[in-house]
Every structure is written in structure tokens, then in C-alpha cells.
Motif scaffolding. Structure first.
Motif, PDB file in Angstrom:
ATOM      1  N   ALA A  62       8.583   3.606 -44.816  1.00  0.00           N
ATOM      2  CA  ALA A  62       9.304   2.491 -44.204  1.00  0.00           C
ATOM      3  C   ALA A  62       8.831   2.357 -42.764  1.00  0.00           C
ATOM      4  N   PRO A  63       7.615   1.847 -42.606  1.00  0.00           N
ATOM      5  CA  PRO A  63       7.044   1.795 -41.261  1.00  0.00           C
ATOM      6  C   PRO A  63       7.598   0.656 -40.405  1.00  0.00           C
ATOM      7  N   GLY A  64       8.343  -0.247 -41.024  1.00  0.00           N
ATOM      8  CA  GLY A  64       8.856  -1.383 -40.257  1.00  0.00           C
ATOM      9  C   GLY A  64       7.739  -2.241 -39.715  1.00  0.00           C
ATOM     10  N   ALA A  65       6.684  -2.417 -40.484  1.00  0.00           N
ATOM     11  CA  ALA A  65       5.474  -3.035 -39.949  1.00  0.00           C
ATOM     12  C   ALA A  65       5.371  -4.536 -40.196  1.00  0.00           C
ATOM     13  N   CYS A  66       5.714  -5.000 -41.400  1.00  0.00           N
ATOM     14  CA  CYS A  66       5.372  -6.378 -41.739  1.00  0.00           C
ATOM     15  C   CYS A  66       6.343  -7.394 -41.154  1.00  0.00           C
ATOM     16  N   ARG A  67       7.585  -7.007 -40.971  1.00  0.00           N
ATOM     17  CA  ARG A  67       8.648  -7.809 -40.354  1.00  0.00           C
ATOM     18  C   ARG A  67       9.129  -8.967 -41.231  1.00  0.00           C
TER      19      ARG A  67
ATOM     20  N   VAL B  86      13.182  -9.269 -41.840  1.00  0.00           N
ATOM     21  CA  VAL B  86      14.132  -9.400 -40.731  1.00  0.00           C
ATOM     22  C   VAL B  86      15.403 -10.125 -41.169  1.00  0.00           C
TER      23      VAL B  86
ATOM     24  N   LEU C 253      15.726 -10.087 -33.997  1.00  0.00           N
ATOM     25  CA  LEU C 253      15.964 -10.111 -35.441  1.00  0.00           C
ATOM     26  C   LEU C 253      15.449  -8.778 -35.980  1.00  0.00           C
TER      27      LEU C 253
ATOM     28  N   ILE D 279      -2.946  -7.588 -46.097  1.00  0.00           N
ATOM     29  CA  ILE D 279      -1.956  -8.016 -45.105  1.00  0.00           C
ATOM     30  C   ILE D 279      -1.521  -6.845 -44.228  1.00  0.00           C
ATOM     31  N   LEU D 280      -2.223  -5.732 -44.319  1.00  0.00           N
ATOM     32  CA  LEU D 280      -2.013  -4.570 -43.458  1.00  0.00           C
ATOM     33  C   LEU D 280      -0.594  -4.008 -43.529  1.00  0.00           C
TER      34      LEU D 280
ATOM     35  N   TYR E 212      -5.509   3.063 -40.686  1.00  0.00           N
ATOM     36  CA  TYR E 212      -5.749   1.893 -39.861  1.00  0.00           C
ATOM     37  C   TYR E 212      -6.947   2.158 -38.964  1.00  0.00           C
TER      38      TYR E 212
ATOM     39  N   THR F 137      -7.988  -5.395 -36.644  1.00  0.00           N
ATOM     40  CA  THR F 137      -7.430  -4.238 -37.336  1.00  0.00           C
ATOM     41  C   THR F 137      -7.714  -4.326 -38.834  1.00  0.00           C
TER      42      THR F 137
ATOM     43  N   ARG G 223      -3.050   8.322 -35.111  1.00  0.00           N
ATOM     44  CA  ARG G 223      -3.430   7.110 -34.409  1.00  0.00           C
ATOM     45  C   ARG G 223      -2.244   6.665 -33.556  1.00  0.00           C
TER      46      ARG G 223
ATOM     47  N   PRO H 259       9.250   2.303 -35.443  1.00  0.00           N
ATOM     48  CA  PRO H 259      10.511   1.629 -35.134  1.00  0.00           C
ATOM     49  C   PRO H 259      11.507   2.599 -34.475  1.00  0.00           C
TER      50      PRO H 259
ATOM     51  N   LYS I 139      -0.288  -3.241 -36.138  1.00  0.00           N
ATOM     52  CA  LYS I 139       0.643  -2.803 -37.174  1.00  0.00           C
ATOM     53  C   LYS I 139       1.542  -3.941 -37.659  1.00  0.00           C
ATOM     54  N   CYS I 140       2.142  -4.661 -36.738  1.00  0.00           N
ATOM     55  CA  CYS I 140       3.106  -5.658 -37.210  1.00  0.00           C
ATOM     56  C   CYS I 140       2.534  -7.072 -37.176  1.00  0.00           C
ATOM     57  N   THR I 141       2.945  -7.858 -38.143  1.00  0.00           N
ATOM     58  CA  THR I 141       2.363  -9.187 -38.348  1.00  0.00           C
ATOM     59  C   THR I 141       2.525 -10.117 -37.141  1.00  0.00           C
TER      60      THR I 141
ATOM     61  N   ASN J 122      11.082 -12.180 -30.925  1.00  0.00           N
ATOM     62  CA  ASN J 122      12.243 -11.787 -31.725  1.00  0.00           C
ATOM     63  C   ASN J 122      11.927 -10.829 -32.856  1.00  0.00           C
TER      64      ASN J 122
ATOM     65  N   LEU K  57       7.471  -5.429 -33.423  1.00  0.00           N
ATOM     66  CA  LEU K  57       7.993  -4.069 -33.552  1.00  0.00           C
ATOM     67  C   LEU K  57       8.219  -3.409 -32.197  1.00  0.00           C
TER      68      LEU K  57
END
Ligand SMILES: Cc1cc2nc3c(=O)[nH]c(=O)nc-3n(C[C@H](O)[C@H](O)[C@H](O)COP(=O)(O)O)c2cc1C
Ligand code: SF4
Ligand code: SF4
Ligand code: SF4
Ligand code: SF4
Ligand code: SF4
Ligand code: SF4
Ligand code: FES
Ligand code: FES
Lengths: 311, 597
Positions: free
Chosen positions: A43-48, A51, A60, A150-151, A170, A177, B298, B303, B457-459, B497, B500
Motif C-alpha cells: 500500500a504505497p499510496g502512490a497512484c492517488r 482519494v 484529498l 502506470i508506475l 523504480y 521514471t 531508493r 505516506p 512515485k505518484c501520478t 490536493n 503524496l
């Protein structure tokens, strides 16, 4: 565990404390999109994409890594949430080859499903440079198209979950990336063992099982779950049928402690797919060469037994 | 102890070393030996004075004479005139920029007069490689007081009373952070110092580490005692070799004196500190990425929650603070929290070090009390704008900050007022821009930095900043459309908003702040295809003003594409379809007859 009460989309609900907002929402029957979250794995909380809006919070927050709290007021589909999700999808689609008509993943692709759900079409408001990575078809087992990636990072997490695998991570920064092997080589020149764990979790068509390519659309296939008997781990595979005929065996998303391996998959294929005529390919000093089933499976005498079983 | 009648302080900070201070120091030592003065006069290598632009800097005590831009050839004169005859070498003094008046003493220079040095208290005044000099200035007394007369809880209370807030960017109350870490259960905890200093242009942390490393060690030890940590890391960027060297020396010397390591000062409290050299990526300064990097992964943010106080380095409760934050701590214990809290504003106590750069007369490091106005920083300390140009904006908070226009220059500077203005304190980078800066171009510059440094990492951050950057580029190239402004604003809001970590959450700031205060510049680029500041090449046109043109032909001779024509002694003309906007003609014209716009 104690319970807590919170409000989700205006409805008061009581859930066990310590669970995530995502879990609570799902318990109440709301579907929240996710890309990077994989239960019991990462659960890396990466893609968002997951929310939600929580009253009184500045941002959010991603529901997959936010723990429920007493009195929380959650909105899973408010206008702000929809705007954010739609924007995130548009950003992903703007940097994605729209190949759905020939993509192996079509019909079982989260990006496709969510784009449909939130009405994201092309061109998006964010057209610009697109990534132009080389596809990796260096090996007979996995087809990697980094341009569709989509990483989300799930492949990295699931590969790493087996000791000594840790083949991908990564690499690079910013727009450049990507997920890469050590030194960004093709898979053929990496330490990959083609267990296909990564393929089982990829939410999009960035990783495909080559064995299945061109053999049918996802919705034409019927799957039969089988348990591998080659070792005591008891990994699961899917035997894929099209029109009642076996077309191939694919790895199934493994639970903890089930490593998956190429040998198991080949062996299952050997047992389940009587039409399989090609000999297995094994990486020897950087080149894939055909070997006998006995050699690939490392089971000379057993093959006879299997053959006997098959009859 | 040997007594000396005078001390010559030679700056050994990175800035002065690169302008040649090592040679100066050698020359002074040689000259003193030659004149048989080496028993009377001592040469001390110090850390940075914050005025590197004027380096190499040499200060002679007891008078406190401030010599700047000293060259090797000046040394003989300094020694025989000043040190032998007591006559100050006037020509090497600092000249006040406006009055041209020569200012003999350190304290009288406008650059220093409004400063209040707490974190930088010892920088430039002591030899950072001798722990005795730090101790002579009450070093390690705060630690001794905390360890011998206070419980960890009392230390935390004192910190809370001081009102110190983190100097690394977020401005979180330090005492409260320590309290969280102290309350977090567990036998093993870590104390971490963030010395990654990635903001381009900022060098306050480097200066503290180079000029006064023990202040940081002492602050960390007090923190370790408060939270119950027995081990710590200082994460320093590898590009700071001098800081790393001085830290190593400082750690070894403190260990030797029993101020670090086992059973510190015989109190039974033990703590070991290690140095970890960082790979240099900007995002590694973000606390969760920094800890991942120490662990060998890395440098990618994770979060929060869980916060480091609960699950930090190797999943153990950890406290992480910035270099400048730690450097302030000993002062709180030496002089008491009340004294510390008497400086600053209601919610921002103490001082802040700013790195002044850009179009200022005086650039360098300035430590000022919180609540001072930006105008004082820019015009009094910074000496105003170079070449008497007009002030336009000041970017505060580095690439995550925002720029503030003239009308808000009198706002008292503190954490909250800057946020309200759409900027932020950040690490204290302060870039001053004059009328020749294009605000769209400035926004593009900062966004280009954050996009390149995004960890991917985050979109929203990875993909969103790229698209914002493309739109800014399009506007600078003259291809902007009116909808671009709305797209920038809505996309910027979504990124803020949903990203990450702090990098993505603040990346749109430079764009949103310039849109707030300088929207007309965007509109001019988009609607009129003009860059008012004359920066965006694609939107410029070079023209010859006929009245001013003397027809000398100088421009026509330098033009590489033959775009300029005209009869001798008659006004010339530029064929804009041929002009490649190289700018050569404008430089050549002696009569200011060529304009761009
Ligand atoms: C992208 C990014 C870069 C950062 N870089 C630094 C840095 O170089 N130095 C630093 O002290 N804090 C940096 N921070 C802030 C840290 O995450 C953290 O808040 C800080 O070290 C806490 O210390 P403080 O409370 O003493 O300010 C950065 C934050 C972000 C989001
Ligand atoms: S990965 Fe999904 S969205 Fe992309 S082309 Fe394949 S099916 Fe379409
Ligand atoms: S196939 Fe297995 S070893 Fe190879 S990258 Fe995927 S998970 Fe790792
Ligand atoms: S390859 Fe698939 S699983 Fe791996 S990061 Fe990309 S999208 Fe995720
Ligand atoms: S906001 Fe940017 S730097 Fe931070 S985690 Fe997301 S991609 Fe990485
Ligand atoms: S250099 Fe200046 S004055 Fe001379 S011809 Fe050109 S524009 Fe006229
Ligand atoms: S800007 Fe360069 S190309 Fe244009 S007229 Fe002047 S010298 Fe010639
Ligand atoms: S699913 Fe929650 S952030 Fe990706
Ligand atoms: S390095 Fe000498 S004043 Fe900064």
C-alpha cells in the motif's frame, strides 16, 4: 478490536477500528478505484486514484492508506473527488498508447475500466510529450511494454516479496521514471526467473504473459484454477480455455508464502495442455534455448509418471 | 595557554575557499613568520560569515576590522601596516554600496547591522576544527544543564516554551515533535539531522556545519536525551565535502572529551552519531525519503501517517530535524526558553537564516529576527536592487515557494504570513527579481526544477507537473491560448490536493503565486504575444528607434544574418523576418537606439 463509527456518503456506519477508509467504504458497498494498492502485499499510496474527501482535512487523502477514525465524515464520490480522479486518469491517458483494440489486457484493464467509469476520452486536456520506451520482448515468457506502465509499483513489491528475486525497481526521475531491472537491461539479461508474479498483479497491459498473446480476448476465456503439485508451496495457476479447449496456463496472483515458479507453470502446462508441442525455452548464458521437458522441469523420471497420469 | 595580542580570522568557508582563501591564509602565516610575529598573532581559520560574495574575507581582532576581497598581494601590507603599526588598510575595507563610505568594523556594515545571529552565532568567529573554541563560547553548557538538572520531560517542556519551529521547511513546533517521539513506546529510537539542503541557492545549513558543527551535535544530543534515543544519523549531501570533514572532526573531538558516545559527561546517558552521505537528489530531503535512503533503498517518499515519531528509521520511533533547528537548541538551554521566545512574532519565535540571491547589491546569508519586514531584508541588508533597477518580486521558499510583489513587502516575515501570501518559509531561500525578470519564465524555471526532481512515485506530481511545464513553455513560446490559464489553475489545485509528499504538494506554488500577482504578464504573453519584461525570446522583436539612431552602422556589422540595413548617417532598420534575435546589435549600439520588446 474495538469498533468506531463514521459517516460514509452520509450514512452512519460502525466498523472495526484500525481498518482503512478504503476497506470501510468497500464494506458499505461503495466501490473505490485503486491501482497501486494490493491487499496483504503493498500500500504505497502512490497512484492517488483512491482519494476521498474527509470533512476538515486540508487535502484529498488516499483512502487506501488512511485509517478510519471516530466521527470521520467521508465522501467517496464528491465533486472534488470526481474532479481529482478524472484529472489523474486524464494525466495517465495523456501519457499512454491507446492500444485497447489490440491490447491483451483489454476487458480486464483497470485503466480502461476507470476511464469508462469517469468518462475520460482522448484527446485529454493534457496532451503533450509521451514516453517512448523500447518494449522488451527479449524472452519467451513476459512481454513488457513500459509505455503502458502506470508506475503503480505492484510488480516491484510482489517480485521483492520472494527472497532473492528483487529483480526490478523504480529508476530515473520525473517524467522519465520507469520500472527497470538492475542497470535497465532487458529482462533476458537480468536475474528474472519468469515466475510471472509481476504479471499477475499488473493492473494494465504493461506486463503480459507471452504464452497467451493472440490466443483470445480476455472475455472469451474461461479459467479453471489448479493447484501446482511440483512442490509443497501449492501455488495456483489458471488453465485458460477458449471454446472448451485449453489455450494456455497462466500464473495466478499468489498469496503470501506461495512463490510461484516457471517450473511449476511449465509443468502444469505440460500436464494440462495436450496440444502444447513446443519445447520449453531456458535461459542459458543469456540466450534462450529449447530444452527437453525433462531438463526444463529437472524431473527426468517423473515425466514418465506424469505421462502415465495423463493417460 | 598561550596569549596572543591579535587574531587574524581567515574565512575557510566554501565560498571563500573557492575565491582563494587558502592561499591567503598561507600567505599570512608566512608573512607573520617572516616578520617574527607568529608568537604574538594567531591565524584562525573560521567558517562562513555569510558574505561570501565579498570573499575572501579576513577579520582582524581585537578591533574587528573587516577586510574583503583580499588578495595575496595585500597580505604584506595588512601585516606591516595594520598588525605592526596599527593602521587600518583603508582600501580593503567594505564600501557601503550607496555612499561609497568605507566601513571599518564588522558590526557597522549594513549587511550585518540588522542581523541577529543565533543559529550563526559562532560562524566566522571560531575555528570549527577546535572543540575548545566552541566550549570557550559556552558550548556544551546547554547540554550539561539539560543532562544534569532536567528530566527529559522538562527538556521537552522547555522546548515547547521556546516556541522554536522547524527551520527545514514545514515549520512544525519542535518541542511538540520531540514529545511525540518521546511518547512513542520502544527501547530503540533514532535522532536524525536533515542536512540534505537541496534548495538551489540555499547554503545556510552548509555554513552552520562548516562554521559551527558542534552546535548541531549539541542540539542533537539534547534532542536524543529528550526522546530517549541512543543513536543518530546526520544525513549530509555528498556535495558538501568540507561540511562532512568538519563534522567528522567534531564528532571525533566530542567523543574524545566524553561529550559524545557512552556515558556522556558521566551522566549515564549515551548516544552515538553517524554520518550518512546522501546521493544528492532533492527529494531525499523529504523526511520519509531521507530515512528510506539511510536504509539503503531508493529515496522515495512514503505516506504519512505513520509519522517518523511512530515508525521512522528501520520502523523505530525517530525524530528528524533540520540543521538550523538543532543549531538553535543549545541557545534555548543556555539562556532559557523565555529569552529565546522574546525574539520573533506571536507564532514564530527566534530568528531565521535567509540566503539572499538574485538582483541584490549584497548577496549572502542573513540571520534576522522573525517579524522583520521583507523590505528591511531586501533594501537594508541586501542593499537594494543592483544597478538601481526597479524591484519586481521576491521568491521565498525555493522551488516550493511563491513570489511576493512590491505591495506586500512590509508584511512581517513569519511562517504564517508567508503562507497567507501564497509563498512559504521553506528553507529560507530568497531570490530577488527586478523589472528584467519575466514572471512566466520564472515560474517555468522553478517548475522545471521540481519536475526533474520528482521521484516519479505518484501520478499527480510525475505527470501533472510535466503538463504544467509544457503549458508554461507553450506560453513562453508565444503559443499560449486563453484556456491555458484555467488549465494551470485547475491542474495546479488537483496536484496540491492529491500529491503524496511536500514536493508535489508545493510544486504548483510558483505558478499559482505568479498567476495571483502577475496574471497580466501571462495575459500579455497569451493575448498580445508580448513578453513585458523582454525575456521570452520567441516574443521579442528588435527595433531601431529612428530618433536615437546615428547611422553609425555598428549594429549592421555585427548582425550575423544581415538583418540590418541603412545608409551611413541615416537611421537604420531591422528586417524582423530575418532577425534571429541574437541580441548582438543591442550590445553594440552606443546610442541605445535598439530596443527589444
Ligand atoms: C521535497 C522536499 C525536500 C526537503 N528538503 C529538505 C532539506 O533539504 N532539508 C531539511 O531540513 N528539510 C527538508 N525538507 C523538510 C523535511 O521533510 C522535514 O520536514 C524537516 O527535515 C523537518 O525538520 P524541521 O522540523 O527541523 O524543519 C524537505 C521536504 C520536502 C517535501
Ligand atoms: S493497458 Fe488498458 S488502457 Fe492501455 S491499451 Fe491496454 S487495455 Fe487499453
Ligand atoms: S517474473 Fe518473477 S522474477 Fe521476473 S520480474 Fe516478475 S516477479 Fe520478478
Ligand atoms: S508494470 Fe504494471 S505492475 Fe509494474 S508498475 Fe507498471 S503498471 Fe504497475
Ligand atoms: S509528490 Fe512527487 S516527489 Fe513526492 S512522492 Fe509524489 S512523485 Fe514523488
Ligand atoms: S548601432 Fe545604433 S546608432 Fe548605430 S546604426 Fe545601429 S542602431 Fe543606429
Ligand atoms: S538581434 Fe541579432 S539577428 Fe536580430 S538584428 Fe540584431 S544582430 Fe541581427
Ligand atoms: S490505490 Fe490508493 S494510492 Fe493507489
Ligand atoms: S565562505 Fe567566507 S563568507 Fe561565506
Amino acid at each position: 478490536m474495538a469498533n468506531i463509527t463514521l459517516t460514509i456518503n452520509g450514512q452512519k456506519v460502525t466498523v472495526p477500528s484500525g481498518i482503512t477508509v478504503l476497506e470501510a467504504a468497500e464494506m458499505c458497498g461503495y466501490s473505490v478505484p485503486t491501482f497501486c494498492h494490493e491487499k496483504d502485499l503493498t500500500a504505497p499510496g502512490a497512484c492517488r486514484i483512491c482519494v476521498v474527501e474527509i470533512k476538515g482535512w486540508r487535502n484529498l487523502p488516499p483512502s487506501c492508506v488512511t485509517t478510519v477514525a471516530e466521527g470521520m465524515e467521508v465522501e467517496t464520490e464528491s465533486p472534488a473527488v470526481i474532479e481529482a480522479r478524472k484529472t489523474i486518469l486524464e494525466l495517465l491517458v495523456a501519457n499512454h498508447p491507446l492500444d485497447c483494440m489490440t491490447c491483451e489486457k483489454s476487458g480486464d484493464c483497470k485503466l480502461q475500466d476507470y476511464a469508462y467509469r469517469y468518462g475520460v476520452t482522448s484527446p485529454t486536456p493534457y496532451e503533450g510529450e509521451k514516453k517512448q520506451f523500447a518494449v522488451d520482448d527479449s524472452n519467451p515468457y513476459i512481454y513488457r511494454d513500459p509505455n503502458k506502465c502506470i508506475l503503480c509499483g505492484k510488480c516491484v513489491a510482489i517480485c521483492r516479496a520472494v527472497a532473492d528475486r528483487n529483480v526490478i525497481d523504480y529508476a530515473f526521475r520525473g517524467f522519465n521514471t520507469k520500472i527497470a531491472t538492475f542497470m535497465d537491461t532487458e529482462l533476458k539479461d537480468s536475474a528474472c526467473v519468469y515466475c510471472n508474479r509481476c504479471v499477475t498483479v499488473c493492473p494494465v497491459g504493461a506486463l503480459s504473459d507471452r504464452n497467451m498473446m493472440g490466443k483470445g480476448r480476455t472475455w472469451e476465456l474461461e479459467k479453471e484454477e489448479v493447484t501446482c503439485t511440483f512442490c509443497e508451496s501449492g501455488c495456483k495457476f489458471d488453465v485458460n480455455y477458449k471454446n472448451g479447449k485449453v489455450v494456455g496456463v497462466t500464473a495466478k496472483n499468489p498469496s503470501a508464502g506461495r512463490p510461484l515458479c516457471l517450473k511449476g507453470r511449465l509443468g502444469t502446462e505440460f500436464m494440462k495442455n495436450p496440444d502444447k508441442t513446443d519445447l520449453p525455452l531456458v535461459n542459458k548464458d543469456g540466450e534462450f534455448v529449447e530444452v527437453s521437458w525433462e531438463e526444463a522441469l529437472g524431473i527426468g523420471p517423473i515425466v514418465e509418471k506424469i505421462n502415465a497420469l495423463k493417460k | 595557554m598561550q596569549l596572543y595580542r591579535a587574531h587574524v580570522l581567515v574565512c575557510g568557508g566554501t565560498g571563500c575557499v573557492s575565491s582563494g582563501s587558502k592561499k591567503i591564509q598561507e600567505a599570512i602565516v608566512d608573512e607573520l613568520a617572516k616578520q617574527n610575529l607568529d608568537k604574538e598573532i594567531k591565524v584562525v581559520e573560521t567558517g562562513c560569515h555569510g558574505f561570501c560574495e565579498m570573499g575572501p574575507i579576513v577579520i582582524v581582532y581585537p578591533e574587528g576590522t573587516f577586510y574583503c576581497q583580499v588578495q595575496v598581494d595585500d597580505i604584506a601590507e595588512i601585516v606591516s601596516e595594520h598588525l605592526v603599526k596599527g593602521r587600518i588598510v583603508q582600501r580593503l575595507l567594505f564600501k557601503a554600496p550607496l555612499t561609497e563610505e568605507q566601513v571599518p568594523s564588522y558590526k557597522d556594515i549594513a549587511f550585518y547591522r540588522k542581523q541577529h545571529r543565533v543559529a550563526l552565532r559562532n560562524c566566522g568567529h571560531i575555528d570549527p576544527e577546535h572543540i575548545q573554541e566552541y566550549i570557550a563560547r559556552d558550548g556544551y553548557e546547554g547540554l550539561a544543564k539539560a543532562l544534569t538538572t532536567m528530566t527529559p520531560q522538562q527538556v521537552i517542556e522547555e522546548m515547547k516554551k521556546s516556541g522554536l519551529r522547524g527551520r527545514g521547511g514545514g515549520g512544525f513546533p519542535t518541542g511538540l515533535k520531540w514529545e511525540f517521539a518521546s511518547k512513542s513506546p520502544g527501547p530503540k529510537k533514532y535522532i536524525i539531522c536533515n542536512a540534505d539542503e537541496g534548495d538551489p541557492g540555499a547554503f545556510m545549513d552548509r555554513s552552520v556545519l562548516e562554521g559551527d558543527p558542534h552546535s548541531v551535535l549539541e542540539g542533537m544530543l539534547i534532542g536524543a536525551y529528550a526522546i530517549g534515543a541512543d543513536e543518530g544519523y546526520i544525513y549530509v549531501r555528498a556535495e558538501y565535502p568540507l561540511a562532512i570533514k568538519r563534522l567528522k572532526v567534531a564528532i571525533a573531538q566530542a567523543e574524545e572529551l566524553g561529550l559524545l558516545g557512552d556515558n556522556i559527561l558521566g551522566t549515564g546517558f549515551s548516544c552515538r552519531l553517524h554520518i550518512k552521505e546522501g546521493a544528492g537528489a532533492f527529494v531525499c530531503g523529504e523526511e520519509t525519503a531521507l530515512m528510506a535512503s539511510i536504509e539503503g533503498s531508493r529515496g522515495m517518499p512514503n505516506p504519512r501517517p505513520p509519522f517518523p515519531a511512530v515508525k521512522g528509521l528501520w520502523e523505530k520511533p525517530s525524530n528528524i530535524n533540520n540543521v538550523e533547528t538543532y543549531a538553535n537548541v543549545p541557545v534555548i538551554f543556555l539562556h532559557g526558553a523565555e529569552k529565546f521566545a522574546s525574539m520573533g512574532t506571536e507564532n514564530s519565535k527566534g530568528t531565521k537564516v535567509f540566503a539572499l540571491t538574485g538582483k541584490l547589491r549584497n548577496t549572502g546569508l542573513a540571520e534576522v529576527p522573525m517579524g522583520i519586514s521583507l523590505r528591511e531584508i531586501i533594501f537594508d541588508i541586501g542593499g537594494g536592487i543592483m544597478e538601481d533597477k526597479k524591484f519586481k518580486a521576491v521568491q521565498i521558499g525555493g522551488p516550493s515557494g511563491g513570489c511576493i510583489p512590491e505591495e506586500h513587502l512590509d508584511t512581517p516575515v513569519d511562517y504564517d504570513s508567508l503562507i497567507a501570501l501564497g509563498a512559504m518559509m521553506g528553507s529560507g531561500g530568497l531570490v530577488v527579481m527586478d523589472e528584467t525578470s519575466c514572471m512566466v519564465d520564472v515560474a517555468r524555471f522553478f517548475l522545471n526544477f521540481t519536475q526533474k526532481e520528482s521521484c516519479g512515485k505518484c501520478t499527480p506530481c510525475r505527470e501533472g507537473t510535466k503538463r504544467m511545464l509544457e503549458i508554461l513553455q507553450k506560453i513562453c513560446d508565444g503559443n499560449g491560448v486563453p484556456e491555458d490559464i484555467t488549465t494551470l489553475e485547475t491542474l495546479g489545485a488537483v496536484i496540491k490536493n492529491t500529491a503524496l509528499c511536500g514536493l508535489g504538494q508545493t510544486a504548483p506554488n510558483p505558478v499559482l503565486a505568479t498567476l495571483r500577482y502577475f496574471r497580466h504578464e501571462y495575459e500579455a504573453h497569451i493575448n498580445d504575444k508580448k513578453c513585458p519584461a523582454g525575456v521570452c525570446t520567441a516574443l521579442l522583436e528588435y527595433k531601431i528607434v529612428a530618433e536615437n539612431c546615428k547611422g553609425c552602422g555598428a549594429c549592421a556589422r555585427v548582425c550575423p544574418v544581415g538583418a540590418i540595413t541603412g545608409e551611413k548617417k541615416e537611421p537604420h532598420e531591422i528586417d524582423t523576418s530575418k532577425c534571429i534575435k541574437c541580441g548582438s546589435c543591442i550590445e553594440k549600439c552606443k546610442f541605445n537606439a535598439i530596443v527589444k520588446g
